[in-house]
Every structure is written in C-alpha cells, then in structure tokens.
Design an enzyme around this catalytic site. Structure first.
Site, PDB file in Angstrom:
ATOM      1  N   HIS A 181      -6.273 -16.961 -12.311  1.00 41.15           N
ATOM      2  CA  HIS A 181      -6.974 -16.647 -13.608  1.00 41.15           C
ATOM      3  C   HIS A 181      -6.559 -15.168 -14.155  1.00 41.15           C
ATOM      4  CE1 HIS A 181     -10.455 -17.577 -15.931  1.00 41.15           C
ATOM      5  NE2 HIS A 181     -10.817 -16.402 -15.905  1.00 41.15           N
TER       6      HIS A 181
ATOM      7  N   ASP B 256      -7.624 -12.547 -17.218  1.00 43.07           N
ATOM      8  CA  ASP B 256      -8.677 -12.248 -18.105  1.00 43.07           C
ATOM      9  C   ASP B 256      -8.139 -11.293 -19.194  1.00 43.07           C
ATOM     10  OD1 ASP B 256     -11.255 -13.779 -17.348  1.00 43.07           O
ATOM     11  OD2 ASP B 256     -10.727 -12.469 -15.277  1.00 43.07           O
TER      12      ASP B 256
ATOM     13  N   MET C  54     -18.900 -20.242 -19.068  1.00 39.64           N
ATOM     14  CA  MET C  54     -19.066 -19.013 -18.433  1.00 39.64           C
ATOM     15  C   MET C  54     -20.745 -18.918 -17.884  1.00 39.64           C
ATOM     16  SD  MET C  54     -16.510 -17.132 -18.980  1.00 39.64           S
ATOM     17  CE  MET C  54     -17.217 -15.786 -18.334  1.00 39.64           C
TER      18      MET C  54
END
Ligand code: DX5
Ligand code: ZN
Length: 218
Positions: free
Chosen positions: A33, A35, A137
C-alpha cells in the site's frame, strides 16, 4: 477467512526503503500500500514519482496506490507506467468521478474510490457497479498511527449489503488504525482488504508481524 493484507509503506524506515521493500517481499503480505499525499487535499506530503518508480521496480507485491491528492486524473498515465495495479482516488476531490474511473480502467488498472470517514457509502449508489474496489478510511487521511474510528464497522456492513444485493465482485478495503483485533471484526463485517501501517512496522520483526496477522485472521 481469506483476505488481502496490504502493509502501508508510510510507517516504514524511509532511510532504508530498499531494505523495507525486501522485507515486505519476503513476507506473506499480498499487496504493497502506497500513500501519495500532496499537502493540499491532506495536511501532509509523502512520496512522489521519483521515489515510487524505484520502489515499483523492486517490489514483488502488487502496488495498491492510495492517492490523497487533488486532480488525480492528471497523473493516471504515470501511475500506469510505474506498474500500479490498483489506483484509489478520493470521492471528495472528484467532480467527474465516473469519467475518471473509466480512464483508470482504460489504462489497465483496477479502479477504486476512497471515502473519508464522514462520507456515507450511499454516495456510491450510482457508480458502484463500475468499481473494482472501495477503500473506506477508518481514520482521517494524512498520517499513520492515528486513532481508529469505530463507526467504520457500520460503514463496511452497509457497503457489503449494497455489493451483495447486486451480486458484485467489488472489494472492500479498510485503511487506518488497523490491528489484528479490529481487522478480524472488519473481515466479519464484510471487508476483503486490510491496510496496516503502525501496527506492523512498530514491532521488532516486520516479517513476523505481517505473517502472524495474515495467518491469525485466515
Ligand atoms: C493514512 C494512510 C494510511 C496509513 C495507515 O492517511 O492512508 O494508509 O499509512 O497507517 P496506520 O495503520 O498506522 O493507521
Ligand atoms: Zn492509505
């Protein structure tokens, strides 16, 4: 329960990124992942193309890019060229969500929409059929190590109902404040993909922490 575990690089040691990627490569993590923040949509700036293109070269895990940037449509070709597998863009920055989702899919990536904690899952009613994934989120985006928002369980449940009612294959990813216990509850609520940063990296043994979280929740 079979699920996808995506360690978030945001909590890694940025002085030794090659080593961090190699540790993730050697673990049972499913995705990596990433960001990406622009200091406009969120009050933080993370990594950009010059760094990601090198990470992408050595990662053996599919890249799961979470864009916390305004005007994400401008950068679709760059993320495709770096080999990103799933591209997540925030609902809150996109006036022409349908058009941008189509562009991501045309570029050959899986298309995903991210919802902030305050954005209800019902806003996706008329776009859900087009989505490969929805990222919910469970903290306000911008930083790792924040406090988990418990209301997120209910959002996962409501989205799972919407997806199942239509017999879709859309994945549900959850990101923020995740640990083994919350992850288990998220999977029970209907999530498929768990992102974890602090929980995995703030241990002496990253590989062991990833493998343990992966196996414990299987
Ligand atoms: C936050 C990021 C997350 C973050 C998660 O804006 O989207 O991916 O790295 O970190 P933890 O798991 O520490 O909350
Ligand atoms: Zn993220």
């Amino acid at each position: 329960m079979s699920y996808i575990l995506a360690p978030s690089l945001l909590s890694a040691d940025f002085l030794h990124l090659e080593n961090e990627i190699e540790r993730i490569n050697s673990s049972q993590a499913d995705w990596l992942h990433l960001d990406v923040m622009d200091g406009v949509f969120v009050p933080n700036i993370s990594i950009g193309f010059p760094v990601i293109k090198h990470l992408a070269r050595i990662s053996t895990k599919p890249l799961d890019a979470h864009l916390m940037i305004v005007e994400p449509q401008k950068f679709i070709p760059q993320f495709r060229d770096m080999g990103v597998s799933t591209l997540s863009i925030h609902y809150e920055v996109c006036n022409h969500l349908h058009a941008v989702i189509m562009k991501i899919k045309e570029a050959g990536m899986k298309a995903s929409v991210v919802l902030n904690p305050h954005t209800p899952v019902e806003v996706l009613t008329d776009i859900l059929d087009e989505l490969d994934m929805v990222l919910l989120m469970s903290v306000d985006p911008g930083f790792s190590g924040q406090k988990f928002i418990p209301r997120s369980y209910d959002k996962v449940r409501r989205l799972r109902e919407m997806i199942d009612r239509r017999k879709l294959k859309t994945l549900i990813e959850v990101d923020g404040g995740m640990n083994a216990e919350r992850g288990k509850r998220m999977l029970e609520a209907g999530a498929n993909v768990l992102v974890a940063g602090n929980y995995l990296f703030n241990t002496p043994g990253l590989v062991q922490a990833i493998n343990q979280m992966k196996q414990e929740l299987m």
